[in-house]
Design an enzyme around this catalytic site. Sequence first.
Site, mmCIF file in Angstrom:
data_model
loop_
_atom_site.group_PDB
_atom_site.id
_atom_site.type_symbol
_atom_site.label_atom_id
_atom_site.label_comp_id
_atom_site.label_asym_id
_atom_site.label_seq_id
_atom_site.Cartn_x
_atom_site.Cartn_y
_atom_site.Cartn_z
ATOM 1 N N TYR A 98 -114.996 -34.128 -48.775
ATOM 2 C CA TYR A 98 -114.241 -34.747 -49.874
ATOM 3 C C TYR A 98 -113.405 -33.677 -50.591
ATOM 4 O O TYR A 98 -112.209 -33.866 -50.834
ATOM 5 C CB TYR A 98 -115.217 -35.430 -50.838
ATOM 6 N N LYS A 155 -109.334 -33.549 -50.589
ATOM 7 C CA LYS A 155 -108.606 -33.699 -51.855
ATOM 8 C C LYS A 155 -107.829 -32.431 -52.206
ATOM 9 O O LYS A 155 -106.744 -32.499 -52.772
ATOM 10 C CB LYS A 155 -109.570 -34.086 -52.985
HETATM 11 N N1 LIG Z 1 -114.103 -43.312 -58.499
HETATM 12 C C1 LIG Z 1 -114.055 -42.014 -58.799
HETATM 13 O O1 LIG Z 1 -114.934 -41.478 -59.478
HETATM 14 C C2 LIG Z 1 -112.898 -41.176 -58.333
HETATM 15 C C3 LIG Z 1 -112.731 -39.895 -58.879
HETATM 16 C C4 LIG Z 1 -111.668 -39.122 -58.467
HETATM 17 C C5 LIG Z 1 -110.786 -39.617 -57.527
HETATM 18 N N2 LIG Z 1 -110.965 -40.862 -57.003
HETATM 19 C C6 LIG Z 1 -110.020 -41.313 -56.011
HETATM 20 O O2 LIG Z 1 -109.393 -42.496 -56.445
HETATM 21 C C7 LIG Z 1 -108.969 -43.246 -55.299
HETATM 22 C C8 LIG Z 1 -109.416 -44.677 -55.466
HETATM 23 O O3 LIG Z 1 -110.830 -44.686 -55.451
HETATM 24 P P1 LIG Z 1 -111.685 -45.832 -56.170
HETATM 25 O O4 LIG Z 1 -112.690 -45.119 -56.996
HETATM 26 O O5 LIG Z 1 -110.793 -46.819 -56.771
HETATM 27 O O6 LIG Z 1 -112.467 -46.401 -54.889
HETATM 28 P P2 LIG Z 1 -112.748 -47.888 -54.393
HETATM 29 O O7 LIG Z 1 -113.778 -47.760 -53.341
HETATM 30 O O8 LIG Z 1 -113.011 -48.780 -55.545
HETATM 31 O O9 LIG Z 1 -111.358 -48.323 -53.753
HETATM 32 C C9 LIG Z 1 -110.865 -47.695 -52.599
HETATM 33 C C10 LIG Z 1 -110.068 -48.695 -51.809
HETATM 34 O O10 LIG Z 1 -109.539 -48.012 -50.666
HETATM 35 C C11 LIG Z 1 -109.680 -48.846 -49.553
HETATM 36 N N3 LIG Z 1 -109.735 -48.071 -48.327
HETATM 37 C C12 LIG Z 1 -110.764 -47.324 -47.854
HETATM 38 N N4 LIG Z 1 -110.462 -46.812 -46.664
HETATM 39 C C13 LIG Z 1 -109.205 -47.242 -46.360
HETATM 40 C C14 LIG Z 1 -108.350 -47.060 -45.259
HETATM 41 N N5 LIG Z 1 -108.735 -46.343 -44.201
HETATM 42 N N6 LIG Z 1 -107.125 -47.632 -45.292
HETATM 43 C C15 LIG Z 1 -106.741 -48.380 -46.347
HETATM 44 N N7 LIG Z 1 -107.518 -48.608 -47.411
HETATM 45 C C16 LIG Z 1 -108.739 -48.033 -47.427
HETATM 46 C C17 LIG Z 1 -110.984 -49.604 -49.787
HETATM 47 O O11 LIG Z 1 -111.047 -50.789 -48.995
HETATM 48 C C18 LIG Z 1 -110.916 -49.866 -51.277
HETATM 49 O O12 LIG Z 1 -110.287 -51.106 -51.552
HETATM 50 C C19 LIG Z 1 -109.577 -42.538 -54.089
HETATM 51 O O13 LIG Z 1 -108.588 -41.751 -53.463
HETATM 52 C C20 LIG Z 1 -110.661 -41.678 -54.687
HETATM 53 O O14 LIG Z 1 -110.939 -40.553 -53.899
HETATM 54 C C21 LIG Z 1 -111.991 -41.658 -57.397
#
Ligand SMILES: NC(=O)c1ccc[n+]([C@@H]2O[C@H](COP(=O)([O-])OP(=O)(O)OC[C@H]3O[C@@H](n4cnc5c(N)ncnc54)[C@H](O)[C@@H]3O)[C@@H](O)[C@H]2O)c1
Length: 250
Positions: A154, A158
């Site tokens: 991860y 990132k």
């Molecule tokens: N939630 C956190 O704490 C957090 C913190 C920092 C960064 N992020 C980043 O924010 C972004 C969104 O994450 P989130 O927390 O909303 O997660 P989430 O799991 O709620 O949503 C992620 C979405 O991405 C889709 N997805 C997964 N693999 C995929 C693929 N191969 N092709 C297309 N779609 C795909 C999933 O179906 C889901 O709808 C991510 O890049 C994550 O790394 C999240």
Amino acid sequence: MAERRFEGKVAIVTGAGSGLGRATSLRLAAEGATVACLDVDADAAGKTAVEIGGRSRAWGADVSDPASVRSAVDAAAEALGTPDVLVSCAGIGRFANSHEMPPEDWKRIVDVNLNGTFFVCQAVLRHMVAAGRGSIVTIASNAGLMGQAYSAAYCASKGGVVNLTRALCDEYVDRGIRVNCVAPGGIATPLQKAFYALPEGADPNKLGKVRSPFGNSTPEEIAALVAFVASDQGRYMAGSIVSIDGGITT
Ligand SMILES: NC(=O)c1ccc[n+]([C@@H]2O[C@H](COP(=O)([O-])OP(=O)(O)OC[C@H]3O[C@@H](n4cnc5c(N)ncnc54)[C@H](O)[C@@H]3O)[C@@H](O)[C@H]2O)c1
């Protein structure tokens, strides 16, 4: 919502079926955008598009598959018009002991988070270059800016998104295309559940440094920042890596 910064604009959002991607889709739409909601979970993306209504639509796409991405992006551009904005949100992750992590798990995380971000930017850039304008926001994480135990894939993916953003900015900034990155800390979304289970023998204290005294953010407050960066109000931002993480990367 008072501001209508995306009136008449077309936005493509990946990961639009859940969490930050969903909240960003709703935010851009509330400010006037027509949104192409892309997600590997086509049903979830469809629900977001229905919630938005109007001309917004959903397409199923696996961001790690360049052909799937290209066909969804081209279909969206054909149906809705040249994309003005891309927000690349799709991402996955989980904790693992690095010395035990199966190679396929490592590859999948890098494939979705880093390769996927590139394939989506590439497919959208073809349209933006032809139009001579556009605004791209990639989504990294605090984990792209600091070490985080049990998260090597991860963190690496990132960190890659951070420098991919800078590289794309350098390449396209003189063609009217801004590329920036938002790097959130913990957001209350379904993805966090994937990070609940610690691997065997893990020391939870090692993760203390990634917990903010503010607790988690909400998808809506991160989406508000994404919208600012993507909008013309972010005109002077290019190649910026914007942290919003409750102070954990100070
Ligand atoms: N939630 C956190 O704490 C957090 C913190 C920092 C960064 N992020 C980043 O924010 C972004 C969104 O994450 P989130 O927390 O909303 O997660 P989430 O799991 O709620 O949503 C992620 C979405 O991405 C889709 N997805 C997964 N693999 C995929 C693929 N191969 N092709 C297309 N779609 C795909 C999933 O179906 C889901 O709808 C991510 O890049 C994550 O790394 C999240």
